[in-house]
Design a protein around this motif. Structure first.
Motif: not given
Length: 570
Positions: A62-77
């Motif tokens: 579940l923690a790894f899912q949070h990391y993946i979800v947070n990664l999207g906005t980081t890469v986008l910006i």
């Protein structure tokens, strides 16, 4: 159940009229139409709430899912801003590493001594307008190479963030922000009453509804518009996630457990593999460059440019540069990030099984966000952080609001920020896959905001007016400011003072901030027939540390940290 019939026959003419019979009781609609629901301060459908924890193997996934979800906005910006600054693919990889590193540090701090809610602190898009001003200023200057321009821009961002961070620190630890979002009546000195007028245009459930709704709905541009850049990848991801997570889980009890919690990871793996097959097979060899950028799995160039090991350190880009015009512009972004975090905190409390965050908790969380922004300036982050809306939506998607899960996710953020090659592998997931995820997660957050209306009178025409105007202007005004923006970042406010333009353009480009301004103004100036119509009797106890016995349970510091902190930090 059938309804009882009541027949009333007129008396005979010669008889005296009998006493008037009481009116027949209305049929029991609760029994004839199904069950009814009473207002619920906490959601009870959660499998794990804020202070309960799943098993360690499940918590890690579940923690790894949070990391993946947070990664999207980081890469986008980083992908949108770094090339405009003159940075290379290697610079972009380093920026992503710093953003992830600071996201992990600030998330850990917030869950320990800040809001104490299971919220991930992720990169904020509110800082992009001040960044455009810095980029435009340095485009007119001569540098030896584009990389030198990038480094000079990063040093200026560092200086601006360091100075502007003190705004949040003062608003938070000075208790001003908590006063803004509380409801209380001061009956002591005139000076306190005057301070109340300046800082305490009170929140109520009527204001929270549009603020939380627009925290989610205001990010609609990250949903289907971004998904549409590569429909053949994004649309299957959206459909597959809905089917797996909501329908296939009914097949078996074991499938229910797995798919409800981990369908996101499963669907990402399937669609990502499908995108890789399309890339290798040459499906995108003869398409537009924009399509290649969105669809191919090898267009981020992060795997080849990211270092194997790189530990972020203070002033890694050089000595900070302080320019007053850019500092003032960054102040607007700091204020907007605080407003958006406030709405996200209310959504996180709702979706993690906690009660509404009290005023002192909101104050200390915004103050700590300012300290986090100071650290981000020292370490050379591209933008500041705010409470991640999409990660809060993940709480509702998985029905797991455990604080420990989010704390574990910080280990993934820090680990993959230091070991760059491993982090770059996951950062190469095509952005339309993330956009499909946001279509669901952001919608969950917006819907959680609607549930706050149950604590006020939803049949009051006055409340309907406040909600309708706040929601519409909260979407319409930012849309005007966004669509009126030129390609180089200039908004509709264009005076000779660039810093003034940045502040206003940033504030009014944020749906949640506009909703706070409009909703708070209307709710506190339009007369209500009864204080209960605004939901104040329900709201008021949650604004004080001793107002509700559950406040200590959800928001107190761990261990005995409160014994070592000043009272203003509590």
């Amino acid at each position: 159940m059938g309804e009882t019939e009541n027949h009333h026959h007129p008396p005979p003419p010669q008889a005296a009229a009998p006493p008037a019979a009481p009116p027949a009781a209305p049929p029991n609609l609760a029994l004839s139409r199904g069950p009814t629901w009473t207002p619920a301060e906490q959601l009870h459908q959660l499998q794990y709430c804020i202070h309960s924890n799943p098993s360690w193997p499940q918590a890690l996934l579940l923690a790894f899912q949070h990391y993946i979800v947070n990664l999207g906005t980081t890469v986008l910006i980083a992908s949108n801003i770094v090339p405009l600054m003159g940075g290379t693919h290697g610079d972009k990889a380093r920026v992503i590493q710093v953003l992830l590193f600071m996201s992990g540090i600030n998330t850990l701090l917030q869950t320990l001594i800040g809001s104490r809610l299971p919220t991930v602190m992720g990169a904020s898009i509110a800082y992009t307008l001040p960044l455009f001003s810095i980029i435009n200023d340095y485009n007119d200057e001569d540098f030896a190479s584009p990389h030198d321009r990038f480094v000079h821009s990063m040093r200026t961002i560092q200086g601006s963030m360091i100075v502007s961070s003190f705004l949040n620190i003062i608003l938070g630890y000075g208790r001003a922000w908590g006063e803004l979002t509380s409801y209380q009546v001061l009956t002591t000195t005139f000076s306190k009453r005057f301070l109340l007028i300046l800082l305490s245009r009170f929140f109520s459930p009527i204001v929270v509804v549009p603020v939380v709704c627009l925290v989610g709905l205001g990010l609609f541009a990250r949903g289907f518009p971004l998904l549409g850049n590569c429909v053949e990848i994004g649309l299957p991801m959206l459909i597959l996630l809905m089917i797996c997570q909501q329908y296939l889980k009914r097949i078996h009890s074991r499938a229910h457990l797995i798919l409800e919690r981990f369908a996101l990871l499963l669907c990402i793996g399937i669609v990502w593999a499908f995108a890789a097959i399309l890339t290798v097979s040459g499906a995108y060899n003869n398409v537009k460059p924009a399509t290649k950028q969105s669809c191919r799995t090898d267009r981020s160039f992060l795997m080849s440019s990211a270092p194997w090991i790189k530990i972020p350190y203070p002033f890694q880009w050089g000595t900070p540069i302080f320019r007053a015009s850019h500092v003032f512009g960054m102040l607007g972004a700091a204020l907007v990030s605080s407003a958006e975090s406030t709405g996200t905190f209310f959504a996180a409390a709702r979706l993690s099984g906690a009660t509404a965050p009290p005023a002192h908790v909101l104050s200390r969380s915004i103050g700590l966000q300012g300290i986090g922004m100071l650290l981000e300036g020292l370490f050379g982050s591209l933008v500041g952080t705010t409470a991640s809306v999409e990660n809060v939506g993940l709480l509702g998607l998985t029905h797991i609001g455990s604080r420990r899960v989010v704390q574990i996710s910080t280990a993934f953020m820090i680990f993959f920020s230091i070991f760059g090659k491993f982090g770059a592998f996951f950062a190469s997931i095509p952005l339309p896959i993330f956009a499909a995820i946001y279509c669901i997660l952001l919608g969950i957050v917006a819907a959680s905001g609607i549930t706050f209306i149950q604590f006020a009178n939803s049949n009051s025409m006055r409340n309907i007016y406040v909600l309708g105007v706040s929601l519409f202007l909260g979407l319409s005004i930012p849309q005007y400011f966004v669509t009126s923006r030129t390609f180089d970042g200039h908004g509709p406010v264009r005076t000779n003072a660039v810093w003034f333009n940045d502040i206003l353009n940033t504030i009014f480009s944020s749906p949640a901030t506009v909703a706070i301004i409009v909703g708070t103004l209307l709710d506190n100036t339009l007369e209500a027939n009864h204080v209960e119509d605004r939901g104040i009797p329900w709201w008021k106890p949650f604004q004080h540390s001793k107002g509700d016995v559950r406040t200590e349970e959800f928001y107190s510091y761990p261990l005995r940290i409160n014994e070592y902190l000043p009272s203003r930090f509590l």
